[in-house]
Design an enzyme around this catalytic site. Structure first.
Site, PDB file in Angstrom:
ATOM      1  N   ASN A   1     -11.321 -15.713  27.258  1.00  0.00           N
ATOM      2  CA  ASN A   1     -12.421 -16.522  26.701  1.00  0.00           C
ATOM      3  C   ASN A   1     -12.363 -17.924  27.286  1.00  0.00           C
ATOM      4  OD1 ASN A   1     -10.007 -16.898  25.297  1.00  0.00           O
ATOM      5  ND2 ASN A   1     -10.940 -17.135  23.285  1.00  0.00           N
TER       6      ASN A   1
ATOM      7  N   ARG B   1     -23.273 -19.771  29.872  1.00  0.00           N
ATOM      8  CA  ARG B   1     -24.241 -20.148  28.832  1.00  0.00           C
ATOM      9  C   ARG B   1     -24.412 -21.660  28.786  1.00  0.00           C
ATOM     10  NH1 ARG B   1     -21.834 -17.643  23.462  1.00  0.00           N
ATOM     11  NH2 ARG B   1     -19.892 -18.204  24.487  1.00  0.00           N
TER      12      ARG B   1
ATOM     13  N   GLN C   1      -9.340 -23.333  24.437  1.00  0.00           N
ATOM     14  CA  GLN C   1     -10.320 -23.674  23.391  1.00  0.00           C
ATOM     15  C   GLN C   1     -10.068 -25.112  22.896  1.00  0.00           C
ATOM     16  OE1 GLN C   1      -8.732 -20.188  22.867  1.00  0.00           O
ATOM     17  NE2 GLN C   1     -10.196 -19.864  24.478  1.00  0.00           N
TER      18      GLN C   1
ATOM     19  N   THR D   1     -16.997 -19.740  31.786  1.00  0.00           N
ATOM     20  CA  THR D   1     -16.694 -18.318  31.676  1.00  0.00           C
ATOM     21  C   THR D   1     -17.968 -17.489  31.582  1.00  0.00           C
ATOM     22  OG1 THR D   1     -14.646 -18.839  30.554  1.00  0.00           O
ATOM     23  CG2 THR D   1     -15.480 -16.633  30.214  1.00  0.00           C
ATOM     24  N   THR D   2     -18.927 -17.944  30.787  1.00  0.00           N
ATOM     25  CA  THR D   2     -20.104 -17.114  30.512  1.00  0.00           C
ATOM     26  C   THR D   2     -21.381 -17.667  31.142  1.00  0.00           C
ATOM     27  OG1 THR D   2     -20.459 -18.383  28.501  1.00  0.00           O
ATOM     28  CG2 THR D   2     -19.186 -16.347  28.280  1.00  0.00           C
TER      29      THR D   2
ATOM     30  N   GLY E   1     -13.721 -27.091  22.753  1.00  0.00           N
ATOM     31  CA  GLY E   1     -13.413 -26.459  24.029  1.00  0.00           C
ATOM     32  C   GLY E   1     -14.118 -27.133  25.196  1.00  0.00           C
ATOM     33  N   ASP E   2     -13.704 -26.773  26.413  1.00  0.00           N
ATOM     34  CA  ASP E   2     -14.317 -27.259  27.653  1.00  0.00           C
ATOM     35  C   ASP E   2     -14.213 -28.781  27.822  1.00  0.00           C
ATOM     36  OD1 ASP E   2     -15.060 -24.626  28.167  1.00  0.00           O
ATOM     37  OD2 ASP E   2     -16.991 -24.866  27.165  1.00  0.00           O
TER      38      ASP E   2
ATOM     39  N   GLY F   1     -12.072 -30.354  29.566  1.00  0.00           N
ATOM     40  CA  GLY F   1     -11.507 -30.742  30.868  1.00  0.00           C
ATOM     41  C   GLY F   1     -10.000 -30.517  30.895  1.00  0.00           C
ATOM     42  N   LYS F   2      -9.528 -29.542  30.085  1.00  0.00           N
ATOM     43  CA  LYS F   2      -8.086 -29.277  30.011  1.00  0.00           C
ATOM     44  C   LYS F   2      -7.528 -28.866  31.371  1.00  0.00           C
ATOM     45  CE  LYS F   2      -9.025 -26.221  26.823  1.00  0.00           C
ATOM     46  NZ  LYS F   2     -10.442 -26.564  26.529  1.00  0.00           N
TER      47      LYS F   2
ATOM     48  N   GLY G   1     -12.074 -20.818  30.202  1.00  0.00           N
ATOM     49  CA  GLY G   1     -12.466 -21.028  31.595  1.00  0.00           C
ATOM     50  C   GLY G   1     -12.064 -22.447  31.943  1.00  0.00           C
ATOM     51  N   HIS G   2     -11.001 -22.598  32.700  1.00  0.00           N
ATOM     52  CA  HIS G   2     -10.469 -23.924  33.018  1.00  0.00           C
ATOM     53  C   HIS G   2     -10.738 -24.226  34.489  1.00  0.00           C
ATOM     54  CE1 HIS G   2      -7.458 -23.680  29.413  1.00  0.00           C
ATOM     55  NE2 HIS G   2      -8.726 -23.537  29.061  1.00  0.00           N
TER      56      HIS G   2
HETATM   57  P1  GDP Z   1     -11.672 -26.759  30.087  1.00  0.00           P
HETATM   58  O1  GDP Z   1     -12.053 -25.438  29.550  1.00  0.00           O
HETATM   59  O2  GDP Z   1     -11.242 -27.712  29.007  1.00  0.00           O
HETATM   60  O3  GDP Z   1     -10.670 -26.697  31.195  1.00  0.00           O
HETATM   61  O4  GDP Z   1     -13.005 -27.400  30.701  1.00  0.00           O
HETATM   62  P2  GDP Z   1     -14.074 -26.630  31.650  1.00  0.00           P
HETATM   63  O5  GDP Z   1     -13.469 -26.478  32.990  1.00  0.00           O
HETATM   64  O6  GDP Z   1     -14.598 -25.429  30.977  1.00  0.00           O
HETATM   65  O7  GDP Z   1     -15.257 -27.679  31.644  1.00  0.00           O
HETATM   66  C1  GDP Z   1     -15.093 -28.986  32.086  1.00  0.00           C
HETATM   67  C2  GDP Z   1     -16.093 -29.246  33.216  1.00  0.00           C
HETATM   68  O8  GDP Z   1     -16.180 -30.638  33.459  1.00  0.00           O
HETATM   69  C3  GDP Z   1     -15.650 -28.641  34.545  1.00  0.00           C
HETATM   70  O9  GDP Z   1     -16.784 -28.281  35.273  1.00  0.00           O
HETATM   71  C4  GDP Z   1     -14.920 -29.782  35.220  1.00  0.00           C
HETATM   72  O10 GDP Z   1     -14.937 -29.678  36.641  1.00  0.00           O
HETATM   73  C5  GDP Z   1     -15.727 -30.959  34.779  1.00  0.00           C
HETATM   74  N1  GDP Z   1     -14.994 -32.232  34.615  1.00  0.00           N
HETATM   75  C6  GDP Z   1     -13.739 -32.434  34.123  1.00  0.00           C
HETATM   76  N2  GDP Z   1     -13.498 -33.762  34.029  1.00  0.00           N
HETATM   77  C7  GDP Z   1     -14.621 -34.404  34.444  1.00  0.00           C
HETATM   78  C8  GDP Z   1     -15.005 -35.778  34.538  1.00  0.00           C
HETATM   79  O11 GDP Z   1     -14.266 -36.698  34.187  1.00  0.00           O
HETATM   80  N3  GDP Z   1     -16.266 -36.034  34.994  1.00  0.00           N
HETATM   81  C9  GDP Z   1     -17.126 -35.053  35.371  1.00  0.00           C
HETATM   82  N4  GDP Z   1     -18.333 -35.403  35.806  1.00  0.00           N
HETATM   83  N5  GDP Z   1     -16.805 -33.747  35.293  1.00  0.00           N
HETATM   84  C10 GDP Z   1     -15.567 -33.441  34.821  1.00  0.00           C
HETATM   85  P1  IMO Z   2     -11.851 -23.185  27.004  1.00  0.00           P
HETATM   86  O1  IMO Z   2     -10.370 -22.886  27.026  1.00  0.00           O
HETATM   87  C1  IMO Z   2     -15.554 -23.238  24.722  1.00  0.00           C
HETATM   88  C2  IMO Z   2     -16.029 -20.156  21.652  1.00  0.00           C
HETATM   89  C3  IMO Z   2     -17.134 -19.155  21.875  1.00  0.00           C
HETATM   90  C4  IMO Z   2     -17.507 -18.862  20.425  1.00  0.00           C
HETATM   91  C5  IMO Z   2     -16.173 -18.877  19.712  1.00  0.00           C
HETATM   92  C6  IMO Z   2     -15.543 -17.507  19.511  1.00  0.00           C
HETATM   93  O2  IMO Z   2     -12.507 -22.987  28.312  1.00  0.00           O
HETATM   94  O3  IMO Z   2     -12.105 -24.509  26.393  1.00  0.00           O
HETATM   95  P2  IMO Z   2     -14.315 -15.817  21.183  1.00  0.00           P
HETATM   96  O4  IMO Z   2     -14.817 -15.132  22.414  1.00  0.00           O
HETATM   97  O5  IMO Z   2     -13.107 -16.662  21.409  1.00  0.00           O
HETATM   98  O6  IMO Z   2     -14.150 -14.882  20.020  1.00  0.00           O
HETATM   99  O7  IMO Z   2     -15.532 -16.807  20.760  1.00  0.00           O
HETATM  100  O8  IMO Z   2     -15.314 -19.678  20.513  1.00  0.00           O
HETATM  101  N1  IMO Z   2     -15.063 -20.288  22.764  1.00  0.00           N
HETATM  102  C7  IMO Z   2     -15.038 -21.310  23.629  1.00  0.00           C
HETATM  103  N2  IMO Z   2     -15.875 -22.363  23.760  1.00  0.00           N
HETATM  104  N3  IMO Z   2     -14.468 -23.132  25.532  1.00  0.00           N
HETATM  105  C8  IMO Z   2     -13.615 -22.101  25.394  1.00  0.00           C
HETATM  106  O9  IMO Z   2     -12.452 -22.019  26.072  1.00  0.00           O
HETATM  107  C9  IMO Z   2     -13.905 -21.103  24.435  1.00  0.00           C
HETATM  108  N4  IMO Z   2     -13.311 -19.964  24.056  1.00  0.00           N
HETATM  109  C10 IMO Z   2     -14.013 -19.475  23.033  1.00  0.00           C
HETATM  110  O10 IMO Z   2     -18.194 -19.721  22.595  1.00  0.00           O
HETATM  111  O11 IMO Z   2     -18.293 -19.919  19.913  1.00  0.00           O
HETATM  112 MG    MG Z   3     -13.657 -24.111  29.592  1.00  0.00          MG
END
Ligand code: GDP
Ligand code: IMO
Ligand code: MG
Length: 429
Positions: free
Chosen positions: A38, A308, A223, A305-306, A12-13, A15-16, A40-41
Site C-alpha cells: 500500500n 489516484r 503511511q 501506488t494507485t 501518508g505521502d 515524503g518519507k 509508495g515511497h
Molecule cells: P512517501 O510515501 O511519504 O514516501 O511520499 P510519496 O513518495 O508517496 O509522495 C511524495 C511526493 O512528493 C513524491 O512525488 C516526491 O518525489 C515528492 N517530494 C518529496 N519532497 C518534496 C519537496 O520538498 N518538494 C517537492 N516539490 N516534491 C517533493
Molecule cells: P505511504 O507509505 C497514503 C490509505 C488508503 C486508504 C487507507 C486504507 O506511501 O505514505 P489500505 O490499502 O492500507 O487498507 O488503505 O489508507 N493509504 C495510504 N495513503 N499513503 C500511503 O502509504 C497509504 N497506504 C494506505 O488510501 O485511505
Molecule cells: Mg507514498
C-alpha cells in the site's frame, strides 16, 4: 546520526522515501516495520525516479543493509517485480536486502476480499489501495495467516485449503463475488518459495547484533499517524499501527535502542481515500478553494501506488500535535515548502471549532471529527522560488515567518526542510 525512527505524521505521502534515502548514508541499517505494498515511497536522484513499495528507501546505497521486518505484509508478486526493476537498473538488491521469515504473505484471496468489501460498501468505502492489506492483517490477528517461513513446510496445503474454504464462502455467499482458484494461491506461494525464501533471515537477531556493535539504525515507517489503526481517523485508516511504537514490535527491538523520532510532514496536507479531513480545499474533482487545486497541481498530488488524485488542503497543526504526542516526535522534517511558492496568502490551521467550542485536539469519533471547522491563521505568501534551496537563511522572509509559525504551533522543532523532490533539495536546520 543517532538511531532514528522516521515516520509520516499526516495521512501518508509526506515524503518519507525522499527523507529516508537522504539520511541513509548516515545509517548502517534501514528497516521497514509495518505496511506493505500500500506504500509508495518516491526517490528522485537527478533524472532517475524510483518508487518503492516494500523495499526500504536505503536500497540505493552501497553500504546500507536493508531489512523488511515481521510487522510488514508482503505480496510476493509485487516484491519480486520491485526487486527485478531495481536489479535491471543495476542495484544489487539481493546483496543488500534481507526479509524476516515471520512476514505475513498477502495472497490472492486477501486482494479479492479487499475488492469485494470496497465494492459492497459503495459510497461508504474506505478507499483502500486494493492491495489486500486489511484482510492480511486480519488473518495475522486471527492466527490463520501464512508467513514466509511456512511456504516450504508440510501442512501448508491443508492450511490453504482451510483458508480458501473460509474465503470462498465469504466471497461467494456473502459478497456474491467470484471465488479464488487454488492454483493462483499456489502460484503466489511458489513464487515466494523460489524467490524470497533464500532472502529470509532472523531480522530481530541481525538488529540485536547491529545494536550491540554500535551500528546506526534508521527505522522507516509507511503511511502516516492519521492512518494508524488505533490513533488515526478510524475506521478510515489502514490496518496496522503506523506510530513510532510500531517500529519496536514490527522488528523486535527494545525501546532503549531508539534515540530520535523524526516526524515527516508536508507544509500543507494531503489525503488519499475517504474519511474526514478538516482543512481540505480540493478533492481531486471539486474545488473548495483555488489554493487547493494550486497545491495539488504544483505538488503533483497523485498517489505513487494507485495514481489516484490526492485530496489537498492547508497544514493542520492539530493533526501534527496529535502525531507528535502519540509518537514522541523529537524533530520535524517539513517537505514540499516549494509547492506554496507563488501563493498570495498561506494558512495554518491552529485549532478547530465544533458546536461553538474551540478544540485543540482531534476527537476520537469520526462523525465529530467530520464536523470540525478549522480555525486558521492567515499569513502573507511569497512570490520568490524556494525550489531546491539548501540554506534555510536564503528563504524569503515570508517563507521563513511561515516556517517559524508552523514550528511554534506544532509543539516540535523543525530540523529539516525539503524544498524539492531531489535528494539534494534539503536544508538541515
Ligand atoms: P512517501 O510515501 O511519504 O514516501 O511520499 P510519496 O513518495 O508517496 O509522495 C511524495 C511526493 O512528493 C513524491 O512525488 C516526491 O518525489 C515528492 N517530494 C518529496 N519532497 C518534496 C519537496 O520538498 N518538494 C517537492 N516539490 N516534491 C517533493
Ligand atoms: P505511504 O507509505 C497514503 C490509505 C488508503 C486508504 C487507507 C486504507 O506511501 O505514505 P489500505 O490499502 O492500507 O487498507 O488503505 O489508507 N493509504 C495510504 N495513503 N499513503 C500511503 O502509504 C497509504 N497506504 C494506505 O488510501 O485511505
Ligand atoms: Mg507514498
Amino acid at each position: 546520526m543517532a538511531n532514528t525512527i522516521a515516520i509520516g505524521i499526516q495521512w501518508g505521502d509526506e515524503g518519507k522515501g525522499k527523507i529516508v534515502d537522504l539520511l541513509a548514508p548516515g545509517a548502517d541499517v534501514v528497516a521497514r516495520f509495518q505496511g506493505g505494498p500500500n506504500a509508495g515511497h518516491t526517490l528522485i536522484i537527478g533524472e532517475t525516479k524510483t518508487v518503492l513499495n516494500h523495499i526500504p528507501s536505503g536500497i540505493l546505497h552501497e553500504n546500507t543493509l536493508c531489512l523488511i521486518g515481521n510487522g510488514t505484509v508482503v505480496d510476493a508478486h509485487r516484491l519480486v517485480e520491485e526487486m527485478a526493476t531495481l536489479e535491471s537498473a543495476g542495484i544489487p538488491v539481493k546483496e543488500r536486502l534481507q526479509i524476516s521469515d515471520r512476514c505475513q504473505l498477502i495472497l490472492p484471496y486477501h486482494r479479492a476480499l479487499d475488492a469485494a468489501r470496497e465494492a459492497a460498501k459503495g459510497e461508504a468505502k474506505i478507499g483502500t489501495t486494493g492491495r489486500g492489506i486489511g484482510p492480511t492483517y486480519e488473518d495475522k490477528a486471527a492466527r490463520r495467516g501464512i508467513r514466509l517461513i511456512d511456504v516450504d513446510k508440510a501442512g501448508l496445503d491443508k492450511k490453504i485449503d482451510e483458508n480458501l474454504h473460509y474465503y470462498n464462502f465469504l466471497l461467494t455467499q456473502y459478497y456474491h463475488a467470484a471465488p479464488v482458484e487454488k492454483s493462483t494461491v499456489m502460484a503466489a506461494l511458489e513464487l515466494a518459495r523460489t524467490h524470497l525464501l533464500s532472502m529470509t533471515a532472523d531480522v530481530t537477531g541481525i538488529l540485536s547484533e547491529q545494536c550491540q556493535a554500535g551500528k546506526t539504525i534508521l527505522f522507516e515507517g509507511a503511511q502516516g499517524a492519521m492512518l494508524d489503526v488505533d490513533h488515526g481517523t478510524y475506521p478510515y485508516v489502514t490496518s496496522s499501527n503506523t506510530v513510532a511504537g510500531a517500529a519496536l514490535c514490527g522488528l523486535g527491538v527494545g525501546p532503549g535502542q531508539v534515540d530520535e523520532v523524526l516526524g515527516i510532514a508536508k507544509a500543507y496536507t494531503t489525503r488519499v481515500g475517504s474519511g474526514p479531513f478538516p482543512t481540505e480545499l480540493y478533492n481531486g474533482k471539486e474545488l473548495m478553494d483555488a489554493a487547493g487545486k494550486y497545491m495539488a497541481e504544483k505538488g503533483h498530488e497523485f498517489g505513487s501506488t494507485t495514481g489516484r488524485p490526492r485530496r489537498t488542503g492547508w497544514y493542520d497543526a492539530v493533526v501534527v500535535r496529535h502525531a507528535v504526542r502519540i509518537s514522541g516526535v523529537t524533530g520535524l522534517a517539513i517537505t514540499k515548502l516549494d509547492v506554496l511558492d507563488g501563493l498570495k496568502e498561506v494558512k495554518l490551521c491552529v485549532a478547530y471549532e465544533r458546536n461553538g467550542a474551540r478544540l485543540e485536539t482531534i476527537p476520537s469519533c469520526e462523525d465529530e471529527f467530520a464536523e470540525c471547522v478549522p480555525i486558521y491563521e492567515t499569513m502573507a505568501g511569497w512570490s520568490e522560488s524556494t525550489y531546491g534551496l539548501t540554506d534555510v537563511n536564503a528563504l524569503p522572509a515570508a517563507a521563513k515567518a511561515f516556517l517559524d509559525r508552523l514550528e511554534a504551533i506544532s509543539n516540535c522543532p523543525v530540523v529539516m526542510l525539503s524544498t524539492g523532490p531531489d535528494r539534494a533539495h534539503i536544508c538541515h536546520i
